[in-house]
Design a protein around this motif. Sequence first.
Motif, PDB file in Angstrom:
ATOM      1  N   THR A  49       0.823  -1.205   0.000  1.00 44.87           N
ATOM      2  CA  THR A  49       0.000   0.000   0.000  1.00 44.87           C
ATOM      3  C   THR A  49       0.859   1.258   0.000  1.00 44.87           C
ATOM      4  OG1 THR A  49      -0.096   0.144   2.413  1.00 44.87           O
ATOM      5  CG2 THR A  49      -1.762  -1.234   1.325  1.00 44.87           C
ATOM      6  N   PRO A  51       0.675   3.781   2.198  1.00 40.38           N
ATOM      7  CA  PRO A  51       1.225   4.037   3.531  1.00 40.38           C
ATOM      8  C   PRO A  51       2.455   3.191   3.841  1.00 40.38           C
ATOM      9  CG  PRO A  51      -1.164   3.918   3.644  1.00 40.38           C
ATOM     10  CD  PRO A  51      -0.783   3.493   2.256  1.00 40.38           C
ATOM     11  N   MET A  66       1.636  11.943   2.220  1.00 43.58           N
ATOM     12  CA  MET A  66       0.920  10.846   1.586  1.00 43.58           C
ATOM     13  C   MET A  66       0.400  11.211   0.202  1.00 43.58           C
ATOM     14  SD  MET A  66       0.018   7.766   1.679  1.00 43.58           S
ATOM     15  CE  MET A  66       0.443   7.406   3.382  1.00 43.58           C
ATOM     16  N   GLN A  70       0.960   9.220  -3.317  1.00 43.97           N
ATOM     17  CA  GLN A  70      -0.165   8.714  -4.111  1.00 43.97           C
ATOM     18  C   GLN A  70      -0.112   9.225  -5.547  1.00 43.97           C
ATOM     19  OE1 GLN A  70      -3.277  10.126  -1.551  1.00 43.97           O
ATOM     20  NE2 GLN A  70      -3.495   8.158  -0.467  1.00 43.97           N
ATOM     21  N   ASP A  86      -7.859  -0.914  -6.736  1.00 45.32           N
ATOM     22  CA  ASP A  86      -8.586   0.184  -6.111  1.00 45.32           C
ATOM     23  C   ASP A  86      -9.966  -0.242  -5.614  1.00 45.32           C
ATOM     24  OD1 ASP A  86      -9.843  -0.234  -8.508  1.00 45.32           O
ATOM     25  OD2 ASP A  86      -9.436   1.767  -9.330  1.00 45.32           O
ATOM     26  N   LYS A  89      -9.760   0.813   0.030  1.00 46.69           N
ATOM     27  CA  LYS A  89      -8.696   1.732   0.453  1.00 46.69           C
ATOM     28  C   LYS A  89      -8.008   1.182   1.713  1.00 46.69           C
ATOM     29  CE  LYS A  89     -10.533   5.969  -1.583  1.00 46.69           C
ATOM     30  NZ  LYS A  89     -10.913   7.377  -1.343  1.00 46.69           N
ATOM     31  N   PRO A  90      -6.698   1.377   1.808  1.00 48.57           N
ATOM     32  CA  PRO A  90      -5.815   2.025   0.838  1.00 48.57           C
ATOM     33  C   PRO A  90      -5.572   1.141  -0.391  1.00 48.57           C
ATOM     34  CG  PRO A  90      -4.521   1.142   2.641  1.00 48.57           C
ATOM     35  CD  PRO A  90      -5.946   0.946   3.023  1.00 48.57           C
ATOM     36  N   TYR A  91      -5.352   1.783  -1.547  1.00 47.18           N
ATOM     37  CA  TYR A  91      -5.086   1.042  -2.767  1.00 47.18           C
ATOM     38  C   TYR A  91      -3.827   0.202  -2.603  1.00 47.18           C
ATOM     39  CZ  TYR A  91      -8.400   4.300  -4.964  1.00 47.18           C
ATOM     40  OH  TYR A  91      -9.509   5.037  -5.272  1.00 47.18           O
TER      41      TYR A  91
END
Length: 340
Positions: A49, A51, A66, A70, A86, A89-91
């Motif tokens: 992800t 993050p 962030m 992204q 997608d 979330k998170p992708y």
Amino acid sequence: MPWFACGRYSLVIQNSRSDSAMPKRPESLETLQIALELVRRIPKGRTITAPELRQQLTEAGFERDMRTIQRQLETLSEYFDIDRDDTAKPYRYCWKERAKGLSLPSLSPQECLLLTLAEQQMGQLLPPRLMKSMEGFFVQARTQLNEKSSAKRELDWLKKVRVVSTSQPLLPPKVDPAVFEQVSNALYGDQWLNVKYKNAAGKTLESRVMPLGLAQQGQRMYLVCRFDGYDNERSLALHRIQSASVSAFTFQRPPEFDLKKFDDDGRFGYGRGNKIKLSFLIEKDAGLHLLESPLSEDQQVEEEADQYRITATVVDTDMLDWWLRGFGDVVSEISKHGKE
């Protein structure tokens, strides 16, 4: 602002008062560097992800918000064979199944071999967050070793070397990954550590400790630390730490503490650093290895018929006693004297 155009190329001429509008080269280079770091860290065969990638970059010294991460990932997904899930979330991102990924020429076959061996042999001695920040490089190293025909000898080398045990092989005790991560982070950042520990006698205690070192002895890992309020060191077996949490408070490492000296003093062998003059007789067949691998720099060997008399200055430890008893009847006339 004057400008001149020729075909599809334009030249813009700016005076000194419009310098602020010019693109800054350092920012462009930093953007490129971040993009390369992200591409290197996107895995193949599993997902990651934004993050998680941001955390890896932070640990590698790249601080970015962030939204910036992204945006970079969205752009990279358009130009590379990168899948973006997608649905939630998170992708999540990963290289497509048949994608070659990004293989940079900065890693030679020898560097790939070194990184792969480091991952295999040093993984337990490095902070988990450092291992995570290096994961992209480890993946690249493994991929290049397996895919490059020029790296065949380096790949074969992994099958030709091995670290072997000097005693009866045992399976390593289970260490809670969360505990290991907290211990490593506290040691890395010189921060106090709150632990709940169960000793060999089965007694459970909770305390705050000052982590000073991490050592691997055979299959076991030990944390060398000082308990809050004390000035002597203790060794805690990591598998006996039931829980651990890093404190927000840091400490100054004791300048007199040296992990190498701690080891040299026999503290991992259950000793107190007391040196003695050891002497014993050992049958030649069993003692030949001591001629090749001496007990100490001052070791002396006297040949007596079918035996060797060994004399050496060593640290007196329980481990030394266990080692001597392990020879059984082939060792005799053991004597220990305080070193003068």
